[in-house]
Write an enzyme that holds these catalytic residues in place. Sequence first.
Site, PDB file in Angstrom:
ATOM      1  N   ASN A 150       0.515  -1.149   0.051  1.00  0.00           N
ATOM      2  CA  ASN A 150      -0.084  -0.142  -0.140  1.00  0.00           C
ATOM      3  C   ASN A 150       0.697   1.348   0.036  1.00  0.00           C
ATOM      4  O   ASN A 150       0.709   1.883   1.182  1.00  0.00           O
ATOM      5  CB  ASN A 150      -0.920   0.159   0.821  1.00  0.00           C
ATOM      6  CG  ASN A 150      -2.485   1.280   0.874  1.00  0.00           C
ATOM      7  OD1 ASN A 150      -2.819   1.320   0.032  1.00  0.00           O
ATOM      8  ND2 ASN A 150      -2.986   0.549   1.750  1.00  0.00           N
TER       9      ASN A 150
ATOM     10  N   HIS B  78      -8.740   3.520   8.790  1.00  0.00           N
ATOM     11  CA  HIS B  78      -9.015   2.122   8.160  1.00  0.00           C
ATOM     12  C   HIS B  78     -10.219   2.091   8.498  1.00  0.00           C
ATOM     13  O   HIS B  78     -11.108   1.503   8.089  1.00  0.00           O
ATOM     14  CB  HIS B  78      -7.572   0.954   8.226  1.00  0.00           C
ATOM     15  CG  HIS B  78      -7.004   1.194   7.641  1.00  0.00           C
ATOM     16  ND1 HIS B  78      -5.901   1.361   8.000  1.00  0.00           N
ATOM     17  CD2 HIS B  78      -6.597   0.165   6.398  1.00  0.00           C
ATOM     18  CE1 HIS B  78      -4.697   1.280   6.757  1.00  0.00           C
ATOM     19  NE2 HIS B  78      -5.513  -0.149   6.182  1.00  0.00           N
TER      20      HIS B  78
END
Length: 434
Positions: A318, A349
């Site tokens: 990521n 998140h």
Amino acid sequence: QINFVACQLFALFAAFWFRIYLGPSHASSAVRHTFATLFGIYFAVFCFGWYSIHLFVLVMMNYGIMNMASIANIHRYSFVVAMGYLTLCHISRIYIFHYGILTTDFSGPLMIITQKITTLACQLHDGIGRRAEELTAEQNRLAIKTRPSLLEYLSYLLNFMSIIAGPCSNYKDYIAFIEGRHVHMKLLEVNWKQKGYDRLPDPSPTGAVMCKLCITLVSLILFLTLTKNFPVAYIIDNEFLEKTSFLSRLGYLYVVTQAAKPKYYFAWTLADAVNNAAGYGFSGVDERGIFRWDLLSNLNIWNIETATSFKMYIENWNIQTAAWLKRVCYDRAPWYPTALTFILSALWHGIYPGYYFTFLTGILITLAARAIRNNCRRYFLASLPLKIAYDIVTWIVTQLAVCYTVAPFVMLAVEPTIKFYKSMYFHMHILSIL
């Protein structure tokens, strides 16, 4: 999931068409901005229906902040509003749907838009609200000197290439791409006359796109064959725990973690290919003279699978989110930058407890790995056999440490996470503290 794949495949064909028929030599910047924005809005509505209104509300709220807030506080207000709105949406998932994932889960695009909003606000603050000598070299390069127009703003946040799966890119890079300066700027960094060229070459992304599409196909096959056959929940199954030894559980943990990766490889590599197909993502020329199209790449699979340190693994997983965390948090944090960056990553998140177990464990393992590397590595560099042995041991430890850290990220809730760590005797926590 079907809508996601359909949209991304349609976006891939639209991207090729966009590059060929609406390239900078065939269409004005305004036309390119408009097309990219309208298609992006259509994809959002198609995929998420009425839930897409959340994306547009957040975008317009922050456009108001960008134009009305003082430049000294624009990054703070944008950050609070964007992260606050995203967190409220995350809360609705955990309390309304009880750990369920909406069939029309709009949080992914909202997370990408939050990254872009905060990135833009910070870079605007750097360009207008701070002196050049206060900035790092990277902040100076990315600083924005004028507020974007409404069309530029909407195009950057909602363009069809990144609305569904990202990645987040820098505003100046995106504007250079729309205006046709993106590739040219990177090519000027090389002395082509010394290489025997009379003029600048014209690199094509087709080869890079085809290569990335092959990776997505392999990832899809692995996802359909492996992921379903190795469920993460099995690592806390009572019968499994009773019948297997600690080493067997550790081995199975590695297998299920590997089986969970292909869906991320598929989604991120396909998103990268879409941007490349549109002509976006050129990063320059490597030392061998090969054109590189990895400016927006979200992962480096080879470096992930061969990582010999926790830091190396994180840096190649990521990638664009890691860059965003560095630019908006780590480089600006007044104290404890590592801890604050992990906490922001967890909050971005979502609010599932498993995320916080993962990122708090990640802080501990990162600090421990740093201490080991700084104090021990130099003793293994004297000879090649010692270096190879050190690399093998650190690869094994890194891969197992990552598996141990990310398991709660998948299990989400407190009870299965505690049960999992008990079955593992909290060994990585204890080793990291020691």
